[in-house]
Design a protein around this motif. Structure first.
Motif, mmCIF file in Angstrom:
data_model
loop_
_atom_site.group_PDB
_atom_site.id
_atom_site.type_symbol
_atom_site.label_atom_id
_atom_site.label_comp_id
_atom_site.label_asym_id
_atom_site.label_seq_id
_atom_site.Cartn_x
_atom_site.Cartn_y
_atom_site.Cartn_z
ATOM 1 N N LYS A 70 -8.041 85.967 10.732
ATOM 2 C CA LYS A 70 -7.138 85.168 9.734
ATOM 3 C C LYS A 70 -6.259 86.445 9.116
ATOM 4 O O LYS A 70 -4.877 85.840 9.029
ATOM 5 N N ALA A 71 -6.738 87.371 8.430
ATOM 6 C CA ALA A 71 -6.123 88.407 8.063
ATOM 7 C C ALA A 71 -4.965 89.093 8.966
ATOM 8 O O ALA A 71 -3.889 89.248 8.631
ATOM 9 N N VAL A 72 -5.308 89.231 10.313
ATOM 10 C CA VAL A 72 -4.537 90.052 11.181
ATOM 11 C C VAL A 72 -3.425 88.894 11.339
ATOM 12 O O VAL A 72 -1.946 89.277 11.442
ATOM 13 N N LEU A 73 -3.650 87.605 11.602
ATOM 14 C CA LEU A 73 -2.793 86.582 11.870
ATOM 15 C C LEU A 73 -1.608 86.460 10.803
ATOM 16 O O LEU A 73 -0.315 86.387 10.981
ATOM 17 N N ASN A 74 -1.861 86.620 9.561
ATOM 18 C CA ASN A 74 -1.181 86.462 8.149
ATOM 19 C C ASN A 74 -0.407 87.583 8.232
ATOM 20 O O ASN A 74 0.827 87.439 8.091
ATOM 21 N N GLU A 75 -0.894 88.921 8.470
ATOM 22 C CA GLU A 75 -0.029 89.941 8.330
ATOM 23 C C GLU A 75 1.141 90.015 9.411
ATOM 24 O O GLU A 75 2.159 90.542 9.338
ATOM 25 N N HIS A 76 0.535 89.274 10.708
ATOM 26 C CA HIS A 76 1.794 89.402 12.038
ATOM 27 C C HIS A 76 2.841 88.323 11.310
ATOM 28 O O HIS A 76 4.023 88.669 11.636
ATOM 29 N N VAL A 77 2.308 87.221 10.732
ATOM 30 C CA VAL A 77 3.461 86.286 10.470
ATOM 31 C C VAL A 77 4.480 87.012 9.305
ATOM 32 O O VAL A 77 5.527 86.631 9.106
ATOM 33 N N LYS A 78 3.956 87.685 8.404
ATOM 34 C CA LYS A 78 4.575 88.326 7.363
ATOM 35 C C LYS A 78 5.423 89.540 7.899
ATOM 36 O O LYS A 78 6.131 90.098 7.137
ATOM 37 N N GLY A 79 4.917 90.049 9.155
ATOM 38 C CA GLY A 79 5.856 90.922 9.647
ATOM 39 C C GLY A 79 5.362 92.504 9.266
ATOM 40 O O GLY A 79 6.004 93.603 9.318
ATOM 41 N N ARG A 80 4.073 92.405 8.941
ATOM 42 C CA ARG A 80 3.574 93.834 8.314
ATOM 43 C C ARG A 80 2.497 94.459 9.214
ATOM 44 O O ARG A 80 1.805 95.190 8.763
ATOM 45 N N LEU A 81 2.179 93.625 10.362
ATOM 46 C CA LEU A 81 1.218 94.104 11.145
ATOM 47 C C LEU A 81 1.177 95.351 11.875
ATOM 48 O O LEU A 81 2.337 95.500 12.404
ATOM 49 N N ARG A 82 0.494 96.267 11.604
ATOM 50 C CA ARG A 82 0.553 97.521 12.332
ATOM 51 C C ARG A 82 -0.815 97.767 12.916
ATOM 52 O O ARG A 82 -1.823 97.176 12.840
#
Length: 124
Positions: free
Chosen positions: A104-116
């Motif tokens: 869930k955290a990975v998906l949330n970071e992706h939605v926010k454009g912050r996933l690295r």
């Protein structure tokens, strides 16, 4: 006869999978957890050097039997723009416990454009 490239990719994938499974959600002590993450990072960085062939092998293991392999591979593939990784992460997000929370955290970071990438080399 397999090529040298195929052997290197197979070796990197094997190292990644073994380390991801042993790591699980967290290997104890922390030093062991860091060592396993380094093995996975080294494998991913090696796969990157093989271009699309290496990334294709990493994509293939998003279907691995181990959810730990799937989450790490899908996270890396999503950071590389592979939208098919979302389905893997959504499936894992339905799991109970730390694994589901991590997905869930990975998906949330992706939605926010912050996933690295969890395997990027630090530039300090």
């Amino acid at each position: 006869m397999t090529s040298n490239l195929e052997q290197k990719v197979t070796s990197a994938i094997h190292a990644f999978c073994e380390a991801a499974i042993e790591k699980g959600t967290f290997a104890s002590p922390a030093k062991k957890d860091h060592q396993l993450h380094k093995i996975m990072s080294t494998a991913v960085n090696e796969l990157r050097t093989f271009g699309s062939y290496g990334l294709s092998a990493l994509k293939d293991i998003m279907q691995h039997e181990s959810p730990y392999v799937r989450i790490w591979a899908a996270t890396e593939m999503l950071t590389n723009g592979d939208e098919t990784a979302k389905a893997v992460l959504i499936s894992l997000a339905a799991e109970e416990g730390l694994l589901g929370a991590s997905a869930k955290a990975v998906l949330n970071e992706h939605v926010k454009g912050r996933l690295r990438s969890p395997f990027s080399v630090s530039k300090t």
